[in-house]
Design a protein around this motif. Structure first.
Motif, PDB file in Angstrom:
ATOM      1  N   LYS A 202     -12.144  13.600  -6.801  1.00 35.09           N
ATOM      2  CA  LYS A 202     -12.070  15.046  -6.979  1.00 35.09           C
ATOM      3  C   LYS A 202     -13.462  15.646  -6.785  1.00 35.09           C
ATOM      4  N   GLY A 203     -13.494  16.955  -6.551  1.00 31.40           N
ATOM      5  CA  GLY A 203     -14.762  17.656  -6.399  1.00 31.40           C
ATOM      6  C   GLY A 203     -15.442  17.423  -5.069  1.00 31.40           C
ATOM      7  N   MET A 204     -14.666  17.058  -4.044  1.00 27.76           N
ATOM      8  CA  MET A 204     -15.233  16.738  -2.728  1.00 27.76           C
ATOM      9  C   MET A 204     -14.948  17.864  -1.736  1.00 27.76           C
ATOM     10  N   VAL A 205     -15.847  18.808  -1.653  1.00 24.57           N
ATOM     11  CA  VAL A 205     -15.746  19.865  -0.661  1.00 24.57           C
ATOM     12  C   VAL A 205     -16.589  19.508   0.556  1.00 24.57           C
ATOM     13  N   TYR A 206     -17.631  18.740   0.308  1.00 28.13           N
ATOM     14  CA  TYR A 206     -18.480  18.204   1.372  1.00 28.13           C
ATOM     15  C   TYR A 206     -18.332  16.688   1.382  1.00 28.13           C
ATOM     16  N   ALA A 207     -18.687  16.083   2.501  1.00 28.36           N
ATOM     17  CA  ALA A 207     -18.467  14.648   2.660  1.00 28.36           C
ATOM     18  C   ALA A 207     -19.337  13.817   1.737  1.00 28.36           C
ATOM     19  N   ASN A 208     -20.572  14.289   1.475  1.00 27.59           N
ATOM     20  CA  ASN A 208     -21.523  13.503   0.711  1.00 27.59           C
ATOM     21  C   ASN A 208     -21.638  13.996  -0.730  1.00 27.59           C
ATOM     22  N   GLU A 209     -21.832  13.059  -1.626  1.00 32.11           N
ATOM     23  CA  GLU A 209     -21.947  13.379  -3.042  1.00 32.11           C
ATOM     24  C   GLU A 209     -23.085  14.362  -3.310  1.00 32.11           C
TER      25      GLU A 209
ATOM     26  N   LEU B 179      -2.451  17.710   3.792  1.00 32.18           N
ATOM     27  CA  LEU B 179      -1.945  16.349   3.631  1.00 32.18           C
ATOM     28  C   LEU B 179      -2.867  15.321   4.277  1.00 32.18           C
ATOM     29  N   ILE B 180      -3.491  15.713   5.375  1.00 38.03           N
ATOM     30  CA  ILE B 180      -4.351  14.804   6.125  1.00 38.03           C
ATOM     31  C   ILE B 180      -5.823  14.984   5.770  1.00 38.03           C
ATOM     32  N   LYS B 181      -6.233  16.240   5.521  1.00 38.64           N
ATOM     33  CA  LYS B 181      -7.653  16.546   5.418  1.00 38.64           C
ATOM     34  C   LYS B 181      -8.206  16.618   4.002  1.00 38.64           C
ATOM     35  N   ASP B 182      -7.388  17.008   3.033  1.00 40.95           N
ATOM     36  CA  ASP B 182      -7.909  17.212   1.682  1.00 40.95           C
ATOM     37  C   ASP B 182      -7.878  15.908   0.894  1.00 40.95           C
ATOM     38  N   TYR B 183      -9.011  15.222   0.879  1.00 37.78           N
ATOM     39  CA  TYR B 183      -9.092  13.951   0.163  1.00 37.78           C
ATOM     40  C   TYR B 183      -9.014  14.130  -1.347  1.00 37.78           C
ATOM     41  N   ASN B 184      -9.245  15.333  -1.843  1.00 46.26           N
ATOM     42  CA  ASN B 184      -9.133  15.576  -3.277  1.00 46.26           C
ATOM     43  C   ASN B 184      -7.710  15.403  -3.783  1.00 46.26           C
TER      44      ASN B 184
ATOM     45  N   PRO C 162       0.845  -1.198   0.000  1.00 50.72           N
ATOM     46  CA  PRO C 162       0.000   0.000   0.000  1.00 50.72           C
ATOM     47  C   PRO C 162       0.879   1.247   0.000  1.00 50.72           C
ATOM     48  N   LYS C 163       0.564   2.191  -0.874  1.00 52.31           N
ATOM     49  CA  LYS C 163       1.335   3.426  -0.965  1.00 52.31           C
ATOM     50  C   LYS C 163       0.391   4.624  -1.003  1.00 52.31           C
ATOM     51  N   TYR C 164       0.978   5.789  -0.782  1.00 47.02           N
ATOM     52  CA  TYR C 164       0.211   7.035  -0.678  1.00 47.02           C
ATOM     53  C   TYR C 164       0.891   8.100  -1.523  1.00 47.02           C
ATOM     54  N   SER C 165       0.090   8.941  -2.168  1.00 44.44           N
ATOM     55  CA  SER C 165       0.646  10.116  -2.833  1.00 44.44           C
ATOM     56  C   SER C 165      -0.304  11.282  -2.642  1.00 44.44           C
ATOM     57  N   PHE C 166       0.211  12.488  -2.852  1.00 46.44           N
ATOM     58  CA  PHE C 166      -0.591  13.685  -2.601  1.00 46.44           C
ATOM     59  C   PHE C 166      -0.158  14.809  -3.528  1.00 46.44           C
ATOM     60  N   ASN C 167      -1.143  15.542  -4.054  1.00 45.20           N
ATOM     61  CA  ASN C 167      -0.843  16.796  -4.725  1.00 45.20           C
ATOM     62  C   ASN C 167      -1.857  17.839  -4.283  1.00 45.20           C
ATOM     63  N   ARG C 168      -1.430  19.072  -4.178  1.00 50.84           N
ATOM     64  CA  ARG C 168      -2.306  20.143  -3.677  1.00 50.84           C
ATOM     65  C   ARG C 168      -3.401  20.462  -4.689  1.00 50.84           C
ATOM     66  N   THR C 169      -4.563  20.824  -4.171  1.00 50.91           N
ATOM     67  CA  THR C 169      -5.701  21.183  -5.019  1.00 50.91           C
ATOM     68  C   THR C 169      -6.234  22.551  -4.596  1.00 50.91           C
ATOM     69  N   ASP C 170      -7.194  23.054  -5.348  1.00 51.98           N
ATOM     70  CA  ASP C 170      -7.812  24.347  -5.037  1.00 51.98           C
ATOM     71  C   ASP C 170      -9.008  24.219  -4.089  1.00 51.98           C
ATOM     72  N   TYR C 171      -9.407  23.008  -3.780  1.00 49.93           N
ATOM     73  CA  TYR C 171     -10.635  22.825  -3.010  1.00 49.93           C
ATOM     74  C   TYR C 171     -10.568  23.305  -1.557  1.00 49.93           C
ATOM     75  N   PRO C 172      -9.433  23.232  -0.879  1.00 43.36           N
ATOM     76  CA  PRO C 172      -9.409  23.692   0.512  1.00 43.36           C
ATOM     77  C   PRO C 172      -9.827  25.147   0.700  1.00 43.36           C
ATOM     78  N   LYS C 173      -9.667  25.998  -0.300  1.00 44.40           N
ATOM     79  CA  LYS C 173     -10.041  27.410  -0.143  1.00 44.40           C
ATOM     80  C   LYS C 173     -11.536  27.581   0.090  1.00 44.40           C
ATOM     81  N   TYR C 174     -12.333  26.601  -0.315  1.00 43.43           N
ATOM     82  CA  TYR C 174     -13.769  26.700  -0.123  1.00 43.43           C
ATOM     83  C   TYR C 174     -14.190  26.344   1.306  1.00 43.43           C
TER      84      TYR C 174
END
Length: 289
Positions: free
Chosen positions: A219-226, A184-189, A159-171
């Motif tokens: 991607k596109g996950m600012v809220y937990a539910n679709e 790194l921990i909170k932005d699932y996008n 199992p491996k992990y990777s991360f890249n920054r997105t624009d979604y946290p600003k919302y």
């Protein structure tokens, strides 16, 4: 409190069972490792309780169904953590002189002892609730380590992990993070979870460094539910990947520092050519992480 008694029992059982083996086989490294690990374990749980849960009221133990949230990426995070806690604990116990079968078993049990109290804390918190999905993910991560190490005496699927920054946290920075370390921990996008297959372990004619990884993200996950995302104008979607990957487990140097660094690097999916499937179409990335 009930959860304090449960943790104490777990801690005692952990120590008593390890000490139950023949004392002549116990390395001088093992007892300090157990004592030090137990102190860190207990201290970490106390700190977790004070820092994370103290602001919320306690109530009777209950479950909360969050299995449909964040496209299950939080569950894969539990899976990843449980696997690597088991693996690291196994290596620590082997270093301390414990025999192979006991190192596999107790390495796996350390993961259970680390991850289960979090669900207990959640279950007694008015803000959260224990999650059946988290418990299943924890168990599967531990089982992936246990089964491979028991069957093959090595790990072939990582199992491996990777991360890249997105624009979604600003919302919603309070939910998705207000700085890089929080994201790194909170932005699932920006998070991707991978299973990297060590091809040379299945076919020794292939290069030792060559792995193939399958990945998952969203991607596109600012809220937990679709539904909440769609109602607020976002386009939530799942992502699937297949990519080249690299294995550093085969390479050992005379330097313990370098070997340790390679161990941690191997927990991360490094950038490589990747094929993505999302929004019902394929997209090729020459350099993706």
């Amino acid at each position: 409190m009930k959860w304090n008694r449960t943790l104490l029992i777990c801690l005692l059982l952990f120590n008593l069972n390890l000490y139950a083996q023949d004392s002549t086989t116990v390395s001088k490294r093992l007892k300090p490792l157990i004592i030090g690990g137990s102190i860190v374990y207990a201290g970490s749980l106390i700190a977790l309780d004070q820092l994370w849960y103290s602001d919320y009221e306690r109530e009777s133990f209950h479950f909360f169904n969050d299995n449909k949230q964040w496209y299950q990426l939080d569950k894969l995070g539990h899976f990843y953590s449980s696997f690597h806690i088991s693996k690291a604990s196994y290596h620590g116990l082997k270093w301390a002189g414990l025999e192979e079968t006991k190192s596999i078993f107790w390495g796996s049990m350390v993961s259970v002892l680390v991850m289960t109290p979090i669900e207990i804390f959640d279950g007694f918190s008015s803000e959260y609730g224990a999650s059946s999905g988290d418990i299943i993910a924890n168990s599967l991560g531990t089982a992936l380590f246990f089964s491979q190490q028991s069957a093959w005496s090595e790990i072939r699927i990582h199992p491996k992990y990777s991360f890249n920054r997105t624009d979604y946290p600003k919302y919603r920075p309070e939910v998705l993070g207000s700085n890089f370390s929080e994201e790194l921990i909170k932005d699932y996008n920006g998070q991707h979870q991978w299973l990297s297959f060590d091809l040379s372990k299945f076919n020794d004619k292939l290069p030792k460094w060559l792995n193939i990884a399958i990945g998952y993200g969203g991607k596109g996950m600012v809220y937990a539910n679709e539904k909440d995302n769609e109602e607020n104008g976002f386009n939530p979607r799942r992502q699937y990947f297949i990519a080249l990957d690299f294995d550093f487990n085969e390479y050992k140097t005379r330097s313990k520092i370098v070997n340790t660094a390679l161990y941690f690097v191997n927990m991360i999916k490094l950038p490589a050519p990747t094929l993505e499937f999302s929004d019902s179409k394929f997209k090729f990335h020459s350099f993706y992480y």
